[in-house]
Design a protein around this motif. Sequence first.
Motif, PDB file in Angstrom:
ATOM      1  N   LEU A   1       0.842  -1.198   0.000  1.00 57.63           N
ATOM      2  CA  LEU A   1       0.000   0.000   0.000  1.00 57.63           C
ATOM      3  C   LEU A   1       0.879   1.250   0.000  1.00 57.63           C
ATOM      4  CD1 LEU A   1      -2.815   1.432   0.587  1.00 57.63           C
ATOM      5  CD2 LEU A   1      -2.264   1.168   2.986  1.00 57.63           C
ATOM      6  N   LEU A   2       0.568   2.175  -0.892  1.00 60.79           N
ATOM      7  CA  LEU A   2       1.262   3.465  -0.895  1.00 60.79           C
ATOM      8  C   LEU A   2       0.293   4.499  -0.336  1.00 60.79           C
ATOM      9  CD1 LEU A   2       3.754   5.078  -1.743  1.00 60.79           C
ATOM     10  CD2 LEU A   2       2.747   5.364  -3.995  1.00 60.79           C
ATOM     11  N   LEU A   3       0.776   5.303   0.616  1.00 60.68           N
ATOM     12  CA  LEU A   3      -0.122   6.241   1.294  1.00 60.68           C
ATOM     13  C   LEU A   3      -0.053   7.635   0.687  1.00 60.68           C
ATOM     14  CD1 LEU A   3       0.270   5.290   5.036  1.00 60.68           C
ATOM     15  CD2 LEU A   3      -1.634   4.810   3.537  1.00 60.68           C
TER      16      LEU A   3
ATOM     17  N   GLY B   1       8.742   6.529  -1.343  1.00 65.30           N
ATOM     18  CA  GLY B   1       7.610   5.759  -0.823  1.00 65.30           C
ATOM     19  C   GLY B   1       7.233   4.640  -1.770  1.00 65.30           C
TER      20      GLY B   1
ATOM     21  N   ALA C   1       7.295   0.688  -1.118  1.00 70.02           N
ATOM     22  CA  ALA C   1       6.110  -0.150  -1.289  1.00 70.02           C
ATOM     23  C   ALA C   1       6.405  -1.315  -2.226  1.00 70.02           C
ATOM     24  CB  ALA C   1       4.948   0.678  -1.826  1.00 70.02           C
TER      25      ALA C   1
ATOM     26  N   ASP D   1       1.387   7.957  10.182  1.00 71.94           N
ATOM     27  CA  ASP D   1       1.315   7.338   8.861  1.00 71.94           C
ATOM     28  C   ASP D   1       2.463   6.368   8.585  1.00 71.94           C
ATOM     29  OD1 ASP D   1      -0.978   8.466   8.114  1.00 71.94           O
ATOM     30  OD2 ASP D   1      -0.163   9.798   6.581  1.00 71.94           O
TER      31      ASP D   1
ATOM     32  N   PHE E   1       2.230   2.686   7.097  1.00 69.51           N
ATOM     33  CA  PHE E   1       2.917   2.367   5.843  1.00 69.51           C
ATOM     34  C   PHE E   1       3.894   1.203   6.051  1.00 69.51           C
ATOM     35  CE2 PHE E   1       6.231   3.605   2.559  1.00 69.51           C
ATOM     36  CZ  PHE E   1       5.514   3.073   1.514  1.00 69.51           C
TER      37      PHE E   1
ATOM     38  N   ALA F   1       1.911  -1.814   6.251  1.00 68.39           N
ATOM     39  CA  ALA F   1       1.277  -2.133   4.974  1.00 68.39           C
ATOM     40  C   ALA F   1       2.265  -2.765   4.015  1.00 68.39           C
ATOM     41  CB  ALA F   1       0.694  -0.868   4.357  1.00 68.39           C
ATOM     42  N   ARG F   2       3.553  -2.405   4.121  1.00 62.64           N
ATOM     43  CA  ARG F   2       4.495  -3.012   3.193  1.00 62.64           C
ATOM     44  C   ARG F   2       5.185  -4.214   3.822  1.00 62.64           C
ATOM     45  NH1 ARG F   2       9.703  -0.236   3.414  1.00 62.64           N
ATOM     46  NH2 ARG F   2       9.706   1.319   5.065  1.00 62.64           N
TER      47      ARG F   2
END
Lengths: 590, 316
Positions: A95-97, A158, A162, B210, B214, B217-218
């Motif tokens: 996921l990239l935020l 980022g 990811a 965040d 993140f 999430a990765r």
Amino acid sequence: MSIGETKPLIDVRGLRVGRAADGRTLLSDVSFAVEAGRSLAIVGESGSGKSLTVRATLGLLPAGLVAQGDVTLAGRPVSRDPKALRALRGGTVSLLLQDPFTLLNPLRKVGKQIADGLARGKRTPAEIARRLAEVGLSADVAERRPYELSGGMRQRVGLACALAGDPTILIADEPTTALDVTTQAEVLDLIRRVQRERGMAFVLITHDLRVAFSMSDDVLVLYAGRTAETGPAAAVRAAPRHPYTRALLAAEPPLDRRLTVIPSIPGTVPAHDAVLGRCGFADRCALAGDACRDGTPEPRPAGPGRTSACVRADVLAATAPAEPETAPEPEPAEGSGPALLEISGLIRTFRGAKRPALAGIDLRVGPGEAVGIVGESGSGKTTLARCVVGLERPDGGAITFDGTSYGDLRALPKGERARVLRGVQMVFQDPYSSLNPVRSVGAVLAEALRAAGRDGGKAEVAALLDLVGLRPDVAGRPPAGMSGGERQRVAIARAVAGRPRLLICDESVSALDVSVQAQILDLLADLRSSLSMALLFITHDLAVVRQITDRVYVLASGHCRESGPTAQILDSPTDPYTRALLASVPIPRP
Amino acid sequence: MSAGFLARRALGTLAVLAILSVGVFGLLYLAPGSVERTLLGTRPASPEALEAIRARYHLDEPVVTRYLRWLGGVLQGDFGTSIRTGMSVTDAIGSRLPLTLQLTAYGTLLAVLLGLPLGIVGAFRKGRAVDRAASVTAVAGMSAPPFAAGLVLLMAFAVHLPWFPVYGAGEGFGGRLLHLTLPALALAIGAAGLLVRFTRTALVRELDKDYIVFARARGLPPLRVAGYALRNALIPILTAVGLIVTSTLAGTVLIEVTFALPGLGSLLVDSVTFKDMPVVQALALLLTLLISLVNLLVDVAYTVADPRVRFGEDTR
């Protein structure tokens, strides 16, 4: 793990997100699937549930929220198995935020952060350099920390982070919203290129229809936590099968012409549970009938590969959308009579900065004229506005407002300063931080009225609220429960309480959703003519500038690159920078 | 960049010490009664004795000269002689300093060992039973004054359960460790409570950010994610540890009396009771120096923990 050609890599069925504490549902019946090499954009305004959808898919919901439904990633069902899901994060799905300024660990060197996601044994400088090269960065960036990089570079890092685990599914949550227009275009191009090269399944979350259509094969439109419409991007764009999609498309201001009125959607997005048992959009829909309020409409087929949750989709398909009326281009009023605001040679250099924020800017606003200032971050556009209202002290140059000349507004005698500040008011970007959270709307407006020399009584406050399209009972409420659009209306009411001759709007619509943005732009245009005030409109959005201004100045790095009538500048720009800005606006894929 | 920052901080510390030295020197003149009588102590105040004192301490010279003379001695490690014992002040302090430093270090170490893990566990298990238990314990610890905690510990673990000695400093490393455990624990209880609160608050704030979402999430391993958060929570934790070192140092005064330990604290109490001004001055200056050094160290640690500190306020 072998997957057939047609099997989707990411498959979400009947996703539902609720709050454990009070049993409220925030999102329900969301389903989608994306195959390898394909891309899906999930589009929706704030409150539509689009971020919750991806967080729930990845098992990253904030504490207190629970998800139900079936999620299958690369053939593995994960919805009832958080451990399996955790094992798939990074290597299968990533996921990239949104915000490049907060998504990286601020204290860790960029190279190490990328290496953290690489498989053991691959954490070599050569591999890190290769990963940086893939996102268009040089190898020496690895030794830098995030605070030493620009926003665009951080978002590239980022992306590299990811992608470090070589996922087959990439999800990006508003990856470019916080970036400048030109940087946004670069990063979008990069993501698209990498996605194609790697053949990843790609899910893009965005509020920006232009970005959605330019980036993806399919779109899914979310409204109030439910699916409104799904289908191939080009088909949805050409002929929406849900009135919400059509309204959203219409609310997007065009870049190539000026509209008399931007078609906005009345009201705001309701909560999921506030519209149970009926169509969530019915109250804002021109087509709504009794059938719409009789049961929740289920998504049903609406053409090849398409579904719509509108019971009147056939009626919608049969009626052509009303073509919005194009307004005549405004007559340039430059040079006629004395200027309301005249700025000459304005200079401002911040301590420690390498170059001036303003390097000698000349600018003129006639009485009642709407003037735009377009520029990216660092162009000096906000500093300019702050100098005019005395929030910033210029190092050189002169400002003349309505006959009063000053450099530093705060150095003027009190009476003259007050006269200038009654004549010029400002509306800021973020309606969430520009209103005092502990004071009621009525108190805020009464104070503004008294500052302008009025009595600030109940009737005056009510009249002021009416002027900005709010009901009088809003006066008793604090800003806390209000939506972004309502707050911005309050901020505008506060600014126009003293009937200023010039209203400065600093990115005043850029934090708002498209449909709300259209409402506020229409409101500003109305106020401009009814109060006969001039507008100085600062924005990065060229389409917005097209709609609301007569003349425009293009700023870059503290210099004015170009100025003239808005239509002329946008239709036939002469400066390369203006051309680059125009070229950065995302265009739909053919 | 870094060297300049350190030089500025060191100069600042020196300036603070210089200003405080004036105050410490002034203690002698603020004490009730005449300076001669104070310096004479309990000896009979005959005119000859007063004259001798005046000559020895140069009391006829102007104040500035006397200050500079005193400061010159201090810089060479000479604080004069104790009125009470007639010993050199430097020797008297030198023989007691190691015990107090050991007690402070031990107390701080225990506080960190107790407080840091509890704070971390509380943050990662926010809102659960473990977190609530840690918070309640922390508040209870912070509310207990060290000397009271010391008395309770003495009663419990030295009198009722004779595991630890009741008084004295002990011989050798093992003996010293055994003798200092209860006093160090008494000092650590409140400090650990403070550290639990600081650590938990700082970590909870970081875990909401965040970059943590993140990182998860990765697919970074949970330990690595925890490391990210801890590293970024380090500044408030370092601040708390700095506060703990100084408060533990100050706390030794009462604890040494409670446990009858021959350290600086008991020396200070005795000297104040006896109005032994040279010793009091020397101790005050020494404590000032130690506290300034701790603060300087914390500042240096900041720059290591977060390089952005060096660049001034312009951080995100």
